[in-house]
Design a protein around this motif. Structure first.
Motif, PDB file in Angstrom:
ATOM      1  N   ASN A   1     -35.454 -21.678 -13.902  1.00 41.97           N
ATOM      2  CA  ASN A   1     -35.389 -20.991 -12.898  1.00 41.97           C
ATOM      3  C   ASN A   1     -36.913 -21.145 -12.020  1.00 41.97           C
ATOM      4  O   ASN A   1     -38.051 -21.156 -12.683  1.00 41.97           O
ATOM      5  CB  ASN A   1     -35.074 -19.418 -12.902  1.00 41.97           C
ATOM      6  CG  ASN A   1     -34.928 -18.580 -11.936  1.00 41.97           C
ATOM      7  OD1 ASN A   1     -35.159 -19.251 -10.697  1.00 41.97           O
ATOM      8  ND2 ASN A   1     -34.575 -17.387 -11.965  1.00 41.97           N
ATOM      9  N   LEU A   2     -37.046 -21.129 -10.922  1.00 46.43           N
ATOM     10  CA  LEU A   2     -38.255 -21.320 -10.061  1.00 46.43           C
ATOM     11  C   LEU A   2     -39.329 -20.122 -10.258  1.00 46.43           C
ATOM     12  O   LEU A   2     -40.132 -20.206 -10.407  1.00 46.43           O
ATOM     13  CB  LEU A   2     -38.046 -21.580  -8.783  1.00 46.43           C
ATOM     14  CG  LEU A   2     -39.182 -21.965  -7.854  1.00 46.43           C
ATOM     15  CD1 LEU A   2     -39.938 -23.007  -8.243  1.00 46.43           C
ATOM     16  CD2 LEU A   2     -38.880 -21.962  -6.273  1.00 46.43           C
ATOM     17  N   ASN A   3     -38.628 -18.895 -10.295  1.00 46.06           N
ATOM     18  CA  ASN A   3     -39.474 -17.659 -10.451  1.00 46.06           C
ATOM     19  C   ASN A   3     -39.990 -17.667 -12.120  1.00 46.06           C
ATOM     20  O   ASN A   3     -41.369 -17.224 -12.070  1.00 46.06           O
ATOM     21  CB  ASN A   3     -38.604 -16.414 -10.418  1.00 46.06           C
ATOM     22  CG  ASN A   3     -38.117 -16.073  -8.739  1.00 46.06           C
ATOM     23  OD1 ASN A   3     -38.654 -16.727  -8.139  1.00 46.06           O
ATOM     24  ND2 ASN A   3     -37.180 -15.252  -8.623  1.00 46.06           N
ATOM     25  N   ASN A   4     -39.276 -18.102 -13.124  1.00 39.72           N
ATOM     26  CA  ASN A   4     -39.999 -18.151 -14.362  1.00 39.72           C
ATOM     27  C   ASN A   4     -41.201 -19.142 -14.307  1.00 39.72           C
ATOM     28  O   ASN A   4     -42.316 -18.934 -15.046  1.00 39.72           O
ATOM     29  CB  ASN A   4     -38.873 -18.549 -15.158  1.00 39.72           C
ATOM     30  CG  ASN A   4     -37.843 -17.422 -15.741  1.00 39.72           C
ATOM     31  OD1 ASN A   4     -38.200 -16.377 -15.167  1.00 39.72           O
ATOM     32  ND2 ASN A   4     -36.563 -17.901 -16.097  1.00 39.72           N
ATOM     33  N   TYR A   5     -40.926 -20.264 -13.406  1.00 43.22           N
ATOM     34  CA  TYR A   5     -41.567 -21.425 -13.491  1.00 43.22           C
ATOM     35  C   TYR A   5     -43.225 -20.716 -12.971  1.00 43.22           C
ATOM     36  O   TYR A   5     -44.420 -20.836 -13.298  1.00 43.22           O
ATOM     37  CB  TYR A   5     -41.411 -22.593 -12.961  1.00 43.22           C
ATOM     38  CG  TYR A   5     -42.280 -23.640 -12.666  1.00 43.22           C
ATOM     39  CD1 TYR A   5     -42.704 -24.675 -13.846  1.00 43.22           C
ATOM     40  CD2 TYR A   5     -43.180 -24.089 -11.630  1.00 43.22           C
ATOM     41  CE1 TYR A   5     -43.354 -25.546 -13.600  1.00 43.22           C
ATOM     42  CE2 TYR A   5     -43.973 -24.869 -11.487  1.00 43.22           C
ATOM     43  CZ  TYR A   5     -44.114 -25.858 -12.514  1.00 43.22           C
ATOM     44  OH  TYR A   5     -44.715 -26.860 -12.578  1.00 43.22           O
ATOM     45  N   ILE A   6     -43.187 -20.170 -11.859  1.00 41.00           N
ATOM     46  CA  ILE A   6     -44.175 -19.477 -11.073  1.00 41.00           C
ATOM     47  C   ILE A   6     -44.746 -18.591 -11.899  1.00 41.00           C
ATOM     48  O   ILE A   6     -46.093 -18.296 -12.039  1.00 41.00           O
ATOM     49  CB  ILE A   6     -43.752 -18.994  -9.646  1.00 41.00           C
ATOM     50  CG1 ILE A   6     -43.399 -20.129  -8.816  1.00 41.00           C
ATOM     51  CG2 ILE A   6     -44.794 -18.116  -9.005  1.00 41.00           C
ATOM     52  CD1 ILE A   6     -42.751 -19.517  -7.565  1.00 41.00           C
TER      53      ILE A   6
END
Length: 97
Positions: free
Chosen positions: A2-7
């Protein structure tokens, strides 16, 4: 992933890296307060005389002060006899009764 986890993962890594950098920077630039520059404000003569009383020799086992003032030295051919005043703080007893 997920993009949120990556950020979030990169934000945590960046904050951890910044905390390490700030810690290293603060310890490397700190001042040594034990070595004060006396040329800015020298000690006054009165304050210096008061500081000399701290250099009284003290026994390491009992903690009592012993001080000796040399007065005179009698010299002969084979013998030398120093005359001095001695002070020992352990001979004074307080009356607690």
């Amino acid at each position: 992933m997920n993009l949120n986890n990556y950020i979030m993962k990169w934000t945590v890594r960046l904050l951890f890296f910044l905390m390490i950098q700030l810690t290293l920077l603060s310890t490397g630039v700190s001042q040594d307060l034990t070595q004060m520059d006396r040329s800015i404000a020298p000690i006054s003569p009165t304050a210096y005389e008061l500081g000399k009383y701290g250099y009284l020799p003290v026994g390491m086992y009992t903690g009592t002060a012993s001080y000796s003032i040399p007065l005179y030295e009698l010299k002969g051919k084979n013998l030398s006899l120093p005359i001095s005043l001695n002070y020992y703080s352990n001979v004074i007893k307080a009356d607690l009764a």
